[in-house]
Design an enzyme around this catalytic site. Structure first.
Site, PDB file in Angstrom:
ATOM      1  N   HIS A 250       2.665 -53.214  19.337  1.00 20.23           N
ATOM      2  CA  HIS A 250       3.222 -53.504  20.657  1.00 20.23           C
ATOM      3  C   HIS A 250       4.530 -52.747  20.835  1.00 20.23           C
ATOM      4  O   HIS A 250       5.080 -52.194  19.885  1.00 20.23           O
ATOM      5  CB  HIS A 250       3.487 -55.004  20.808  1.00 20.23           C
ATOM      6  CG  HIS A 250       4.568 -55.507  19.889  1.00 20.23           C
ATOM      7  ND1 HIS A 250       4.353 -55.701  18.532  1.00 20.23           N
ATOM      8  CD2 HIS A 250       5.875 -55.830  20.110  1.00 20.23           C
ATOM      9  CE1 HIS A 250       5.470 -56.127  17.969  1.00 20.23           C
ATOM     10  NE2 HIS A 250       6.413 -56.205  18.892  1.00 20.23           N
ATOM     11  N   ASP A 252       8.442 -53.481  22.917  1.00 20.18           N
ATOM     12  CA  ASP A 252       9.226 -54.651  23.320  1.00 20.18           C
ATOM     13  C   ASP A 252       9.578 -54.610  24.796  1.00 20.18           C
ATOM     14  O   ASP A 252       9.955 -53.569  25.334  1.00 20.18           O
ATOM     15  CB  ASP A 252      10.511 -54.748  22.490  1.00 20.18           C
ATOM     16  CG  ASP A 252      10.243 -55.186  21.063  1.00 20.18           C
ATOM     17  OD1 ASP A 252       9.097 -55.569  20.760  1.00 20.18           O
ATOM     18  OD2 ASP A 252      11.183 -55.131  20.243  1.00 20.18           O
ATOM     19  N   HIS A 306       5.235 -50.590  17.442  1.00 16.33           N
ATOM     20  CA  HIS A 306       5.475 -51.078  16.093  1.00 16.33           C
ATOM     21  C   HIS A 306       4.611 -52.303  15.824  1.00 16.33           C
ATOM     22  O   HIS A 306       4.051 -52.898  16.741  1.00 16.33           O
ATOM     23  CB  HIS A 306       6.959 -51.379  15.859  1.00 16.33           C
ATOM     24  CG  HIS A 306       7.587 -52.280  16.884  1.00 16.33           C
ATOM     25  ND1 HIS A 306       7.927 -51.847  18.154  1.00 16.33           N
ATOM     26  CD2 HIS A 306       7.938 -53.589  16.837  1.00 16.33           C
ATOM     27  CE1 HIS A 306       8.461 -52.842  18.841  1.00 16.33           C
ATOM     28  NE2 HIS A 306       8.468 -53.917  18.059  1.00 16.33           N
ATOM     29  N   ARG A 316       7.128 -64.332   5.318  1.00 15.30           N
ATOM     30  CA  ARG A 316       8.186 -63.451   5.798  1.00 15.30           C
ATOM     31  C   ARG A 316       8.862 -64.090   6.996  1.00 15.30           C
ATOM     32  O   ARG A 316       8.204 -64.719   7.832  1.00 15.30           O
ATOM     33  CB  ARG A 316       7.595 -62.097   6.202  1.00 15.30           C
ATOM     34  CG  ARG A 316       8.580 -61.103   6.807  1.00 15.30           C
ATOM     35  CD  ARG A 316       7.857 -59.789   7.128  1.00 15.30           C
ATOM     36  NE  ARG A 316       8.749 -58.769   7.631  1.00 15.30           N
ATOM     37  CZ  ARG A 316       9.005 -58.561   8.916  1.00 15.30           C
ATOM     38  NH1 ARG A 316       8.400 -59.318   9.840  1.00 15.30           N
ATOM     39  NH2 ARG A 316       9.828 -57.612   9.299  1.00 15.30           N
TER      40      ARG A 316
END
Length: 374
Positions: A250, A252, A306, A316
């Site tokens: 995607h 941002d 990314h 994470r």
């Protein structure tokens, strides 16, 4: 977007049941016990909700997601901005060059305290490790409906599924509002993080605007914390890590994103047409250009695709701050050459994304707003 050094092992311990201990005869079909384990787990029920997608997907797939080159992002020492004129100008040029060539860079000596960053991570971990059902119903911070999210809204294939969960917080929900006694530490940590990171984001945005010859008060006067967003991410260990993403590819929907991540790794971005893995730096914040800045800069600065790859063993955590204007703010391309994109408001852009997710299963983004000649 997301730099703590904490590495956490997967959550495997089950909480004690608050019902009498029974043998297997109490629950002949074991459904009650399965439901109870699910309600106590921190992990969303990915494998149950997306069973049909997992069953249709090939089983023996070579894991190409993690088999990519690892690199270090351009590193900017923001302390250089406070030195002599030559050092300051060189630092500004490095920021602009990284935004044009990479769309991503990392900053050190940025002014946000290590203690504030660590407090935010600690409180985030406490929140994200609550049982899934408790997170779904979380109301302690008076958050808007839909703040807690997991997976993907309408996936039709594993490529559209994200093995992660998040609180995507509209900051107007928590600023200048009451909270319960139980959430005072969480809210104060969020506020400290937000106000420190907001200053970093605005300083960088103003430098980028000036470097392209567009001096503006847009970022300082309109991109206030109340119009921005904070995303608290958790990526549980994924047994199907070779077949799906922690977070699907995607760009941002922001001017800038400031990311504070742990050292587990997993962030990848597109550079020169191929995916590369970002090497974690515990001392740095990661900055990336968002769609609004690409449009506003007339494609000078790049909003780069990314993703986050899933990890089979470790969970994470990352925290992302999205520098955004109010929904009525108009985005108008400027800079060298004719405008690439038509003028649009931030609210219009967000609505188009919602429509695309509903109709085609994913965000389309800036291509929807290209002028006919492009």
């Amino acid at each position: 977007m997301e730099n703590h050094i904490l590495v956490q092992e997967p959550q495997t311990r089950l909480l004690k049941a608050t019902v009498p201990v029974c043998n297997s005869d109490c629950f002949p079909n074991q459904e009650f016990q399965a439901d109870m384990r699910m309600s106590e787990s921190a992990d969303p029920p990915f494998e149950i909700a997306y069973k049909h997608l997992l069953e249709k997907a090939p089983k023996n797939v070579e894991n190409s997601l993690s088999a990519v080159e690892e690199c270090e992002l351009p590193l900017i020492d923001m302390q250089q901005l406070a030195l002599g004129e030559a050092e300051r100008q060189e630092c500004r040029k490095l920021i602009a060059r990284a935004s044009q060539e990479w769309g991503f860079f990392q900053v050190i000596n940025h002014g946000a305290s290590r203690g504030g960053l660590e407090n935010m991570r600690s409180e985030q971990m406490k929140l994200m490790r609550k049982p899934f059902q408790e997170k779904k119903a979380y109301k302690d911070l008076n958050l808007s409906d839909g703040t807690y999210r997991w997976g993907a809204p309408l996936p039709t294939s594993l490529k559209q599924l994200s093995w992660s969960e998040a609180f995507h917080v509209r900051l107007s929900d928590i600023l200048d509002s009451r909270c319960s006694h139980n959430t005072i530490r969480l809210r104060s940590s969020m506020e400290e993080f937000v106000f420190a990171i907001c200053e970093v984001a605005k300083e960088l945005a103003e430098i980028l605007a000036e470097e392209m010859g567009r001096e503006t008060d847009l970022f300082r006067e309109e991109c206030l914390p109340e119009s921005c967003y904070l995303r608290l991410n958790r990526y549980p260990p994924c047994p199907n890590y070779s077949r799906m993403m922690g977070l699907m590819p995607h760009t941002d929907t922001s001017f800038l994103t400031v990311l504070h991540q742990d050292n587990v790794g997993g962030l990848q971005l597109v550079k020169d047409g191929k995916w590369i893995a970002v090497k974690p730096n515990p001392d740095a914040l990661i900055i990336n250009i968002g769609d609004l800045f690409q449009a506003w800069s007339n494609n000078l600065y790049k909003s780069v695709e990314h993703r986050v790859v899933a990890n089979p063993v470790k969970e994470r955590f990352s925290t992302a701050y999205f520098l955004c204007p109010p929904t009525g703010t108009v985005i108008e391309s400027g800079g060298v050459g004719g405008a690439v994109y038509r003028t649009f408001s931030f609210g219009e852009y967000k609505k188009q994304i919602e429509l695309d997710v509903k109709n085609v299963g994913q965000k389309v983004g800036l291509p929807r707003f290209l002028l006919p000649t492009h």
